[in-house]
Design a protein around this motif. Structure first.
Motif, PDB file in Angstrom:
ATOM      1  N   LEU A  77       0.814  -1.222   0.000  1.00 31.36           N
ATOM      2  CA  LEU A  77       0.000   0.000   0.000  1.00 31.36           C
ATOM      3  C   LEU A  77       0.844   1.267   0.000  1.00 31.36           C
ATOM      4  O   LEU A  77       0.296   2.374   0.088  1.00 31.36           O
ATOM      5  N   ASP A  78       2.146   1.106  -0.118  1.00 33.33           N
ATOM      6  CA  ASP A  78       3.028   2.273  -0.116  1.00 33.33           C
ATOM      7  C   ASP A  78       2.637   3.240  -1.233  1.00 33.33           C
ATOM      8  O   ASP A  78       2.394   2.837  -2.375  1.00 33.33           O
ATOM      9  N   GLY A  79       2.566   4.509  -0.886  1.00 29.99           N
ATOM     10  CA  GLY A  79       2.204   5.536  -1.855  1.00 29.99           C
ATOM     11  C   GLY A  79       0.732   5.893  -1.869  1.00 29.99           C
ATOM     12  O   GLY A  79       0.337   6.878  -2.500  1.00 29.99           O
ATOM     13  N   LEU A  80      -0.103   5.095  -1.195  1.00 33.24           N
ATOM     14  CA  LEU A  80      -1.528   5.399  -1.098  1.00 33.24           C
ATOM     15  C   LEU A  80      -1.794   6.057   0.252  1.00 33.24           C
ATOM     16  O   LEU A  80      -1.642   5.441   1.296  1.00 33.24           O
ATOM     17  N   ASP A  81      -2.218   7.298   0.241  1.00 33.83           N
ATOM     18  CA  ASP A  81      -2.493   8.003   1.490  1.00 33.83           C
ATOM     19  C   ASP A  81      -3.850   7.649   2.073  1.00 33.83           C
ATOM     20  O   ASP A  81      -4.060   7.751   3.280  1.00 33.83           O
ATOM     21  N   LYS A  82      -4.777   7.245   1.217  1.00 36.50           N
ATOM     22  CA  LYS A  82      -6.138   6.966   1.675  1.00 36.50           C
ATOM     23  C   LYS A  82      -6.605   5.628   1.118  1.00 36.50           C
ATOM     24  O   LYS A  82      -7.594   5.548   0.393  1.00 36.50           O
ATOM     25  N   ALA A  83      -5.887   4.585   1.466  1.00 34.92           N
ATOM     26  CA  ALA A  83      -6.246   3.252   0.996  1.00 34.92           C
ATOM     27  C   ALA A  83      -7.558   2.792   1.624  1.00 34.92           C
ATOM     28  O   ALA A  83      -7.897   3.163   2.751  1.00 34.92           O
ATOM     29  N   GLU A  84      -8.292   1.974   0.877  1.00 29.92           N
ATOM     30  CA  GLU A  84      -9.508   1.324   1.372  1.00 29.92           C
ATOM     31  C   GLU A  84      -9.238  -0.175   1.404  1.00 29.92           C
ATOM     32  O   GLU A  84      -9.055  -0.805   0.352  1.00 29.92           O
ATOM     33  N   THR A  85      -9.209  -0.772   2.601  1.00 31.60           N
ATOM     34  CA  THR A  85      -8.895  -2.190   2.708  1.00 31.60           C
ATOM     35  C   THR A  85      -9.968  -2.921   3.501  1.00 31.60           C
ATOM     36  O   THR A  85     -10.725  -2.329   4.271  1.00 31.60           O
ATOM     37  N   LEU A  86      -9.996  -4.240   3.317  1.00 31.59           N
ATOM     38  CA  LEU A  86     -11.015  -5.100   3.912  1.00 31.59           C
ATOM     39  C   LEU A  86     -10.329  -6.265   4.616  1.00 31.59           C
ATOM     40  O   LEU A  86      -9.484  -6.945   4.028  1.00 31.59           O
ATOM     41  N   ASN A  87     -10.701  -6.492   5.875  1.00 33.22           N
ATOM     42  CA  ASN A  87     -10.176  -7.607   6.664  1.00 33.22           C
ATOM     43  C   ASN A  87     -11.340  -8.532   6.995  1.00 33.22           C
ATOM     44  O   ASN A  87     -12.156  -8.243   7.873  1.00 33.22           O
ATOM     45  N   LEU A  88     -11.434  -9.658   6.272  1.00 32.47           N
ATOM     46  CA  LEU A  88     -12.494 -10.632   6.489  1.00 32.47           C
ATOM     47  C   LEU A  88     -12.020 -11.709   7.457  1.00 32.47           C
ATOM     48  O   LEU A  88     -10.886 -12.160   7.391  1.00 32.47           O
ATOM     49  N   PHE A  89     -12.909 -12.139   8.335  1.00 33.33           N
ATOM     50  CA  PHE A  89     -12.552 -13.005   9.456  1.00 33.33           C
ATOM     51  C   PHE A  89     -11.466 -12.305  10.285  1.00 33.33           C
ATOM     52  O   PHE A  89     -10.430 -12.880  10.618  1.00 33.33           O
ATOM     53  N   GLY A  90     -11.721 -11.045  10.621  1.00 32.05           N
ATOM     54  CA  GLY A  90     -10.686 -10.164  11.182  1.00 32.05           C
ATOM     55  C   GLY A  90     -10.263 -10.481  12.590  1.00 32.05           C
ATOM     56  O   GLY A  90      -9.266  -9.929  13.069  1.00 32.05           O
ATOM     57  N   TYR A  91     -11.009 -11.311  13.315  1.00 35.75           N
ATOM     58  CA  TYR A  91     -10.673 -11.777  14.659  1.00 35.75           C
ATOM     59  C   TYR A  91     -10.448 -10.585  15.598  1.00 35.75           C
ATOM     60  O   TYR A  91     -11.286  -9.694  15.687  1.00 35.75           O
ATOM     61  N   THR A  92      -9.307 -10.522  16.285  1.00 38.93           N
ATOM     62  CA  THR A  92      -9.087  -9.472  17.285  1.00 38.93           C
ATOM     63  C   THR A  92      -8.388  -8.238  16.720  1.00 38.93           C
ATOM     64  O   THR A  92      -7.974  -7.368  17.479  1.00 38.93           O
ATOM     65  N   GLY A  93      -8.234  -8.178  15.405  1.00 40.62           N
ATOM     66  CA  GLY A  93      -7.963  -6.912  14.769  1.00 40.62           C
ATOM     67  C   GLY A  93      -6.541  -6.427  14.662  1.00 40.62           C
ATOM     68  O   GLY A  93      -6.332  -5.286  14.243  1.00 40.62           O
ATOM     69  N   VAL A  94      -5.536  -7.251  14.967  1.00 40.32           N
ATOM     70  CA  VAL A  94      -4.163  -6.746  14.841  1.00 40.32           C
ATOM     71  C   VAL A  94      -3.853  -6.452  13.372  1.00 40.32           C
ATOM     72  O   VAL A  94      -3.198  -5.459  13.053  1.00 40.32           O
ATOM     73  N   GLY A  95      -4.351  -7.294  12.455  1.00 45.34           N
ATOM     74  CA  GLY A  95      -4.182  -7.005  11.034  1.00 45.34           C
ATOM     75  C   GLY A  95      -4.859  -5.718  10.624  1.00 45.34           C
ATOM     76  O   GLY A  95      -4.343  -4.961   9.797  1.00 45.34           O
ATOM     77  N   SER A  96      -6.020  -5.436  11.210  1.00 42.99           N
ATOM     78  CA  SER A  96      -6.713  -4.185  10.908  1.00 42.99           C
ATOM     79  C   SER A  96      -5.939  -2.987  11.435  1.00 42.99           C
ATOM     80  O   SER A  96      -5.895  -1.929  10.797  1.00 42.99           O
ATOM     81  N   LEU A  97      -5.327  -3.132  12.606  1.00 45.67           N
ATOM     82  CA  LEU A  97      -4.496  -2.054  13.135  1.00 45.67           C
ATOM     83  C   LEU A  97      -3.333  -1.769  12.196  1.00 45.67           C
ATOM     84  O   LEU A  97      -2.990  -0.609  11.931  1.00 45.67           O
ATOM     85  N   ALA A  98      -2.706  -2.840  11.671  1.00 49.91           N
ATOM     86  CA  ALA A  98      -1.587  -2.654  10.747  1.00 49.91           C
ATOM     87  C   ALA A  98      -2.046  -1.976   9.459  1.00 49.91           C
ATOM     88  O   ALA A  98      -1.377  -1.077   8.936  1.00 49.91           O
ATOM     89  N   LEU A  99      -3.196  -2.390   8.929  1.00 45.82           N
ATOM     90  CA  LEU A  99      -3.715  -1.787   7.710  1.00 45.82           C
ATOM     91  C   LEU A  99      -4.131  -0.337   7.923  1.00 45.82           C
ATOM     92  O   LEU A  99      -4.095   0.472   6.995  1.00 45.82           O
TER      93      LEU A  99
END
Length: 309
Positions: free
Chosen positions: A124-146
């Motif tokens: 996602l480098d270079g995107l200031d306003k990325a839109e991402t989706l975390n399916l089966f996101g569980y406790t959200g550490v991946g969402s925090l990183a995104l």
């Protein structure tokens, strides 16, 4: 057309200040989560342990059923109270999140995903306003990183898991009410069935810059929907593909404890992403033991689409 790279790729986590694979062998692994040590089952550790002294605060002893079951055993009452009833805070990079002994033998997050979190950030480098989706996101550490790169939609069928994810966001100073993606934390926390949500997003004409997909082998949605990875994954991948376009950056798919090959996952992505540019890769996630000659312990399989050469 996305190219399928047939040689497999190995993504190895090296551990960090708040997590370390200390030793493994005889079907178990010894890990450090901050200052606390735990022993967990690991069928792929077929070799012998290097150390004889496996002192730990807790050990998960599996039941007789190969599909699950078991319980935690603690070194003493103090360890039981501290680790079963309470949570303790760990960190990765600039993020903070809770660890806790769960009935499912893990500690509330998957440390082998750390290389994936870094990889997604690079894509996602270079995107200031990325839109991402975390399916089966569980406790959200991946969402925090995104969330470093923009708005995240976090979807999980478990109300408890989504509550834990929001608590983790608060620990990192990134909490919002989740309703309208408020600053400074641009996330939607959704309790929903991943497949039904993805299908609705397709009908809405939505698109994303990246998707992370971590389906369980078996699960149930919030309204009792039954999920089996072999049955549900093809349709879900097809819908995820419809949520991506020529400007999107990635899809990352992981699978744990399944009788599948990473090449099978890659073949599924190769079919679905035929009309997009880029490449399809597949392989294994693993963690390296501590020490100069640390062995590599495999943990999961993955396949990923990258919009690049």
């Amino acid at each position: 057309m996305a190219r399928l790279l047939e040689p497999s790729t190995l993504l190895v986590g090296e551990g960090w200040s708040d997590y370390c694979l200390l030793d493994s062998g005889h079907g178990r692994k010894l890990e450090a989560y901050g200052t606390r040590r735990v022993i967990r089952p690991e069928p792929q550790a077929m070799w012998s342990p290097r150390c004889t002294d496996w002192l730990a605060d807790a050990e998960f002893v599996p039941g007789s059923d190969e599909d699950g079951g078991g319980r935690w055993h603690f070194a003493d009452v103090a360890a039981r109270n501290a680790m079963l009833q309470d949570q303790w805070v760990l960190g990765w990079r600039d993020l903070r999140f809770n660890a806790q002994c769960t009935p499912f033998r893990h500690l509330g997050f998957f440390p082998d995903m750390a290389p994936v979190w870094d990889w997604m950030d690079d894509q996602l480098d270079g995107l200031d306003k990325a839109e991402t989706l975390n399916l089966f996101g569980y406790t959200g550490v991946g969402s925090l990183a995104l969330g470093r790169r923009g708005a995240v939609t976090h979807v999980d069928a478990s109300k408890k898991s989504v509550a834990q994810a929001r608590a983790n966001a608060a620990l990192s100073g990134l909490a919002g009410d989740g309703s309208e993606r408020p600053a400074p934390w641009p996330v939607r926390w959704l309790i929903d069935d991943a497949g039904k949500f993805a299908a609705r997003e397709v009908r809405r004409g939505r698109r994303y810059d990246g998707i992370i997909l971590d389906p369980p082998k078996f699960g149930r949605g919030p309204n009792g929907e039954v999920w089996r990875i072999e049955d549900g994954l093809p349709a879900l991948v097809a819908d995820c593909r419809r949520l991506l376009d020529e400007q999107s950056r990635f899809l990352f798919l992981t699978a744990y404890a399944v009788r599948l090959s990473s090449l099978a996952l890659a073949g599924l992505l190769h079919e679905a992403f035929a009309a997009l540019p880029g490449r399809i890769e597949h392989g294994e996630l693993a963690i390296r033991e501590a020490g100069p000659d640390g062995r590599i312990l495999p943990t999961a399989i993955f396949a990923r689409w990258t919009n690049g050469s």
